[in-house]
Design an enzyme around this catalytic site. Structure first.
Site, mmCIF file in Angstrom:
data_model
loop_
_atom_site.group_PDB
_atom_site.id
_atom_site.type_symbol
_atom_site.label_atom_id
_atom_site.label_comp_id
_atom_site.label_asym_id
_atom_site.label_seq_id
_atom_site.Cartn_x
_atom_site.Cartn_y
_atom_site.Cartn_z
ATOM 1 N N ALA A 1 -11.739 3.696 0.497
ATOM 2 C CA ALA A 1 -12.393 4.581 1.479
ATOM 3 C C ALA A 1 -13.731 4.050 1.977
ATOM 4 C CB ALA A 1 -12.560 5.992 0.907
ATOM 5 N N ASP B 1 0.863 -1.182 0.000
ATOM 6 C CA ASP B 1 0.000 0.000 0.000
ATOM 7 C C ASP B 1 0.904 1.238 0.000
ATOM 8 O OD1 ASP B 1 -2.068 1.728 0.185
ATOM 9 O OD2 ASP B 1 -2.647 1.200 2.241
ATOM 10 N N CYS C 1 -15.880 -21.897 18.614
ATOM 11 C CA CYS C 1 -15.040 -22.016 17.425
ATOM 12 C C CYS C 1 -14.169 -23.256 17.591
ATOM 13 C CB CYS C 1 -14.182 -20.754 17.295
ATOM 14 S SG CYS C 1 -12.892 -20.876 16.061
ATOM 15 N N ASP D 1 -3.641 7.310 -3.704
ATOM 16 C CA ASP D 1 -5.015 7.713 -4.008
ATOM 17 C C ASP D 1 -5.533 8.489 -2.806
ATOM 18 O OD1 ASP D 1 -4.916 5.280 -2.501
ATOM 19 O OD2 ASP D 1 -7.063 5.042 -2.798
ATOM 20 N N CYS E 1 -8.881 -21.655 20.006
ATOM 21 C CA CYS E 1 -10.072 -21.712 20.850
ATOM 22 C C CYS E 1 -10.174 -23.048 21.588
ATOM 23 C CB CYS E 1 -11.318 -21.437 20.021
ATOM 24 S SG CYS E 1 -11.312 -19.757 19.386
#
Ligand SMILES: [Zn+2]
Length: 509
Positions: free
Chosen positions: A198, A93, A281, A128, A286
């Protein structure tokens, strides 16, 4: 063979969801796919641990690497794969949010694109501008202009550098449908992967209906075969819906961000660990921890959170292969009223979905009011309107004794239709064909309303046909009387009768 075909190959489809294969410089990966976000300055789980959990692709922040001299030097020397110790594909990114704060974007975008290419990123993101939801239109338009310009420059730069990385072309435009659509149209063909940007604030505020609209307006401007990344969406509860609307790639910082706050993720939502008595789970974490222990172990909690998202994607891919994605989405969307409103918002684009969605392979389970907009229903209605139903049409709400089909009498052509909720009138010969024959329960109010609307459309489309309509008392619902009244008013409706059960009910067992 076009570059795009080699880049992303779609193997299976269900609704707008698909199983695809994305071809990156570091190998092929199957989509829909989740990329965990790696912060190279703060590793909660290592890339090697993630790989053992089944992670195929990562995303990391090139801007953080660029701004941290020691990381930058190592990345330049060993590449981003060497830096993270991961040999699968890595997307980077640009850190557009951080950059938008510092300004001087054009120079920074070129520089960060060049840097990502130098360190061997598989998917390069230009800077962006992530315009938040509901800002003034002028601002959204201005920032979109910068994003579009940065993407075009990045394409040019990557071509000049002859790097192998794919280009992400982020679709922005805030919550303005026409801006999202325009951005998607203008970017089509420039990018290799299309992030929808966004949307995090929408997810944080549970504005899933707006999120669904943003996805649909972006999708409608993009080539149907382009891989789409829903940027910032990694919570397991939204994955099924987003995949069904045509998103292929997801990134998750959620697994770590929620773990830091003691939040336990499930496909139905978020739970506060301190309120939990048991962990529902089956993952290794878990199995070995109590809620209390997990509350003290951020790393283990992050691992569960990531595993639950990865498992949800396995289920989603399996549903696409079986053709049962719609049923999974309906189940998931029942977990939260805001998700249900998202499903309804998406279904306002039913005709677009119908155009793209493949023919169904699995039985039609009536899953409540949102089923009335399913592609099968829309498709049935369209076919019905193309059909030659002749001079007269008898419409019944159940199969009558002794009537087996439409017939021609003295050279005239008659049709017998059974009214099936939510599909509408169905010629009796076709009642045992797919998918009409798979409707397994008597329709509720919305389904019946939908069927009567289809009948109304049939009457309007055939003004020279005279209709005879007989409905049993299950259709005698006060809320349906207005539409029954409208049917009565048509000149070509000879007779309409709502009465006590006189027919055998339609049975499909
Ligand atoms: Zn677990």
């Amino acid at each position: 063979m076009s570059r795009r075909y080699e880049l992303f190959e779609i193997r299976e489809k269900d609704v707008l969801g698909r199983i695809g294969v994305l071809n990156t410089p570091h190998g092929k990966v199957e989509t829909p796919l989740l990329m965990p976000v790696i912060n190279p300055n703060k590793l909660i789980l290592s890339p090697q641990q993630m790989k053992r959990m089944g992670v195929k692709m990562l995303i990391t922040n090139a801007y953080i690497i660029y701004r941290t001299p020691e990381l930058r030097e190592r990345a330049q020397r060993k590449g981003v794969h060497g830096l993270l110790g991961f040999d699968g594909p890595i997307m980077t990114d640009s850190g557009s949010y951080q950059l938008s704060v510092y300004g001087n974007l054009e120079v920074e975008s070129d520089e960060i694109v060049r840097f990502q290419s130098t360190i061997g990123s598989d998917v390069v993101v230009p800077v962006d501008i992530p315009t938040p939801p509901h800002v003034p239109r002028r601002r959204a338009e201005k920032e979109l202009g910068i994003t579009l310009e940065n993407v075009r420059r990045a394409r040019q730069l990557l071509n000049e550098l002859k790097g192998s990385g794919l280009l992400a072309a982020p679709v922005q435009g805030s919550t303005y449908p026409e801006l999202r659509h325009r951005a998607a149209l203008e970017l089509s063909g420039i990018g290799d992967v299309y992030p929808i940007g966004a949307v995090v604030p929408l997810m944080e505020q549970y504005r899933f209906d707006v999120l669904a609209q943003v996805i649909m307006h972006s999708k409608m401007g993009l080539p149907p075969c382009a891989p789409v990344h829903l940027f910032g969406a990694g919570h397991p509860m939204v994955l099924a819906l987003a995949v069904a609307l045509g998103c292929d790639l997801f990134d998750s910082a959620a697994y770590a961000l929620y773990a830091a706050k003691g939040r336990y993720l499930t496909p139905q939502g978020t739970q506060v660990l301190s309120d939990m008595q048991e962990l529902p789970c089956a993952c290794p974490v878990c199995a070995e921890h109590t809620p209390e222990e997990l509350g003290r172990n951020e790393m283990a909690l992050a691992e569960h959170n990531l595993r639950v998202a990865l498992t949800e994607l396995k289920l989603i891919r399996e549903c696409i292969r079986e053709g049962t994605l719609t049923e999974l989405v309906q189940q998931r969307c029942r977990a939260h009223p805001k998700l249900l409103s998202a499903l309804r918002a998406a279904m306002s684009h039913a005709s677009y979905i119908e155009e793209i969605a493949p023919q169904p392979r699995a039985p039609f389970f009536y899953g409540g009011p949102e089923s009335v907009q399913r592609p099968e229903v829309i498709r049935h209605r369209r076919r019905l309107l193309d059909m030659d139903i002749g001079e007269s049409c008898l419409v019944l709400s159940g199969r009558p004794r002794g009537v087996h089909g439409s017939r021609g009498v003295h050279g005239s052509h008659h049709t017998v239709c059974i009214l099936i909720a939510p599909f509408g009138p169905c010629p009796i010969e076709l009642c045992e064909t797919f998918p009409v024959n798979t409707v397994s329960i008597e329709g509720d109010l919305e389904a019946k309303q939908c069927a009567l609307e289809a009948l109304e459309a049939l009457i309007l489309a055939n003004p020279s046909c005279s209709f005879d309509i007989e409905l049993d008392e299950s259709w005698c619902i006060p809320l349906l009387l207005p539409i029954i009244g409208r049917l009565e008013a048509f000149n070509n409706v000879k007779h309409i009768d709502v009465k006590k059960e006189i027919h055998e009910g339609m049975s499909h067992e």
